[in-house]
Design an enzyme around this catalytic site. Structure first.
Site, PDB file in Angstrom:
ATOM      1  CE1 TYR A   2      43.967  36.278  38.212  1.00  0.00           C
ATOM      2  CE2 TYR A   2      43.994  33.932  38.746  1.00  0.00           C
ATOM      3  CZ  TYR A   2      43.428  35.010  38.068  1.00  0.00           C
ATOM      4  OH  TYR A   2      42.346  34.814  37.249  1.00  0.00           O
TER       5      TYR A   2
ATOM      6  CE  LYS B  44      43.767  31.822  35.618  1.00  0.00           C
ATOM      7  NZ  LYS B  44      43.197  30.470  35.385  1.00  0.00           N
TER       8      LYS B  44
ATOM      9  CB  SER C  54      42.399  36.414  34.101  1.00  0.00           C
ATOM     10  OG  SER C  54      42.276  37.674  34.725  1.00  0.00           O
TER      11      SER C  54
HETATM   12  C1  WQD Z   1      36.662  45.843  41.205  1.00  0.00           C
HETATM   13  C2  WQD Z   1      36.653  47.317  41.580  1.00  0.00           C
HETATM   14  C3  WQD Z   1      38.189  47.905  43.315  1.00  0.00           C
HETATM   15  C4  WQD Z   1      36.256  45.763  46.580  1.00  0.00           C
HETATM   16  C5  WQD Z   1      39.596  40.951  39.847  1.00  0.00           C
HETATM   17  C6  WQD Z   1      40.856  40.195  39.665  1.00  0.00           C
HETATM   18  C7  WQD Z   1      41.067  39.856  38.212  1.00  0.00           C
HETATM   19  C8  WQD Z   1      39.829  39.207  37.640  1.00  0.00           C
HETATM   20  C9  WQD Z   1      38.626  40.111  37.852  1.00  0.00           C
HETATM   21  C10 WQD Z   1      39.982  36.810  37.678  1.00  0.00           C
HETATM   22  C11 WQD Z   1      38.049  47.880  41.805  1.00  0.00           C
HETATM   23  C12 WQD Z   1      36.751  48.141  43.756  1.00  0.00           C
HETATM   24  C13 WQD Z   1      36.562  46.263  45.321  1.00  0.00           C
HETATM   25  C14 WQD Z   1      35.854  46.655  47.612  1.00  0.00           C
HETATM   26  C15 WQD Z   1      36.072  48.487  46.070  1.00  0.00           C
HETATM   27  N1  WQD Z   1      39.592  37.959  38.232  1.00  0.00           N
HETATM   28  N2  WQD Z   1      36.465  47.600  45.083  1.00  0.00           N
HETATM   29  N3  WQD Z   1      35.778  47.988  47.316  1.00  0.00           N
HETATM   30  O1  WQD Z   1      40.386  43.864  40.993  1.00  0.00           O
HETATM   31  O2  WQD Z   1      38.899  44.477  38.983  1.00  0.00           O
HETATM   32  O3  WQD Z   1      39.718  42.189  39.243  1.00  0.00           O
HETATM   33  O4  WQD Z   1      38.496  40.305  39.266  1.00  0.00           O
HETATM   34  O5  WQD Z   1      40.478  36.598  36.653  1.00  0.00           O
HETATM   35  O6  WQD Z   1      42.143  38.969  38.132  1.00  0.00           O
HETATM   36  O7  WQD Z   1      41.901  41.015  40.098  1.00  0.00           O
HETATM   37  O8  WQD Z   1      37.982  43.068  40.835  1.00  0.00           O
HETATM   38  O9  WQD Z   1      36.066  43.116  42.348  1.00  0.00           O
HETATM   39  O10 WQD Z   1      38.388  43.203  43.363  1.00  0.00           O
HETATM   40  O11 WQD Z   1      37.491  45.180  42.154  1.00  0.00           O
HETATM   41  O12 WQD Z   1      36.002  49.697  45.845  1.00  0.00           O
HETATM   42  O13 WQD Z   1      35.564  46.266  48.765  1.00  0.00           O
HETATM   43  O14 WQD Z   1      35.964  47.464  42.819  1.00  0.00           O
HETATM   44  O15 WQD Z   1      39.022  48.971  43.750  1.00  0.00           O
HETATM   45  O16 WQD Z   1      38.092  49.195  41.319  1.00  0.00           O
HETATM   46  P1  WQD Z   1      39.307  43.517  40.034  1.00  0.00           P
HETATM   47  P2  WQD Z   1      37.464  43.584  42.266  1.00  0.00           P
END
Ligand code: WQD
Length: 342
Positions: free
Chosen positions: A151, A155, A126
């Site tokens: 998590y 990884k 990841s």
């Molecule tokens: C993306 C953006 C949120 C939900 C995750 C895992 C990481 C990897 C990739 C596995 C951020 C914003 C989100 C919402 C929002 N996975 N958001 N409102 O955190 O970049 O990464 O996926 O390996 O380990 O942490 O993904 O989709 O949660 O967030 O504004 O209801 O969307 O703040 O900026 P993230 P995400």
């Protein structure tokens, strides 16, 4: 035809990868105990490929049970290891659950790889191993920082365990670091099935669009970015699947190669949360109910990949656009309403 074992084969990325493997002539078996996935996905894979994938409903933390798979299939040429828990927030609340599940399953698998002399391993890693990346775009040489969650730490440790194991066993391996996988197969027969309330942006958007969720909150609009919202690298899950097939093919084509490698799997483009919402609205011709909210603790401001090493080394072709992500994710969500999830 090569036989490939996919662990977590009924999961989001595992199932899309199985479709791509079958489309590329591989024979696939799966291990999935449905703790974070649904057997319905096997029906979806059959509907798309016409193939019935044999799935062993066992826990990889049970060494003896897992060994039976290797005894049944002594001709496994490669393994793609997806099976792991991956919810960042849950890992913070239940660290031991994550350390136990994600690491014991991996060490059991490596023990069996040695016993049954399997040569090729592709590991699901990841972009979160980079922590708060110190440079953008992120390359495979970007220094990893302290993991932001248990998590992500599993990884980082998983990568190190494989690297050290391969120093004493002739294993060819690739560590594939995903950025933000999203979207679904164009048939809408398979897709993301979040456990409970979605944590990730795209399923939250699609469930808001169908009315299952009332409103999307955009976490923070005061970041130092072009529109104040966070930047991420969203990559279509079928392109992620294609990279796994390409990785296995490269190791098969070049069995004497130095296949101890790390690859970033991202589209190579940074997109803001607001851009994601607006693109979703445009391609699906709808208005989404959203609002700005406070920042989410732990979010990094911006992270996106330099994916050229994977494109060049793996002959990896990306076939799907950001618009395809938003279109296919919604099409999948719309079919979910008709599915009775067991
Ligand atoms: C993306 C953006 C949120 C939900 C995750 C895992 C990481 C990897 C990739 C596995 C951020 C914003 C989100 C919402 C929002 N996975 N958001 N409102 O955190 O970049 O990464 O996926 O390996 O380990 O942490 O993904 O989709 O949660 O967030 O504004 O209801 O969307 O703040 O900026 P993230 P995400």
């Amino acid at each position: 035809m090569s036989k490939v074992l996919v662990t977590g084969g009924c999961g989001y990325i595992g199932s899309h990868t199985i479709v791509d493997l079958i489309n590329n002539g591989f024979e696939v078996i799966s291990i999935d105990n449905f703790s974070r996935s649904n057997p319905l996905i096997l029906d979806g894979i059959k509907a798309i490929t016409g193939k019935v994938v044999s799935n062993y409903n066992i826990d990889l933390c049970d060494l003896e049970a897992t060994k039976k798979v290797f005894e049944d299939h002594t001709d496994i040429e490669g393994i793609i290891h997806f099976a792991a828990y991956k919810m960042v927030g849950e890992s913070v609340e239940k660290p031991l659950l994550y350390y136990h599940n994600n690491l014991v399953s991996l060490t059991n698998l490596l023990q069996l790889i040695e016993e049954f002399r399997v040569q090729n391993l592709v590991f699901s890693s990841s972009c979160s191993v980079y922590g708060n990346a110190t440079e953008l775009p992120v390359t495979e040489n970007t220094l990893t920082q302290k993991a932001e969650s248990p998590y992500a730490h599993t990884k980082q440790m998983g990568e190190a365990i494989i690297e050290n194991f391969a120093k004493c066993y002739p294993l060819k391996y690739m560590l594939l670091r995903y950025f933000n996988p999203a979207g679904a197969h164009e048939s809408a027969q398979i897709g993301e099935l979040p456990i409970d309330r979605p944590q990730n942006l795209v399923p939250y958007i699609t469930k808001t669009a169908t009315g299952e969720l009332e409103q999307l909150s955009i976490f923070g609009n005061d970041y130092p970015t072009k529109d104040g919202t966070c930047i991420r690298d969203y990559i279509h899950v079928m392109d992620i699947g294609g990279a796994h097939t390409a990785a296995l093919k490269r190791m098969q084509q070049d069995p004497d190669g130095d296949w101890a490698n790390i690859y970033n799997l991202g589209a190579g483009v940074g997109r803001s949360v607001l851009e994601a919402v607006q693109t979703f609205e445009q391609v699906n011709n709808l208005q989404l109910n959203w609002t700005y909210a406070d920042r989410r603790p732990g979010d990094v401001i911006a992270v996106y990949a330099d994916n050229q090493k994977a494109v060049n080394d793996l002959n990896w072709q990306l076939n799907y656009s950001f618009e395809d992500i938003m279109k296919s994710a919604y099409q999948w969500e719309l079919t979910l309403a008709d599915k009775v999830l067991v």
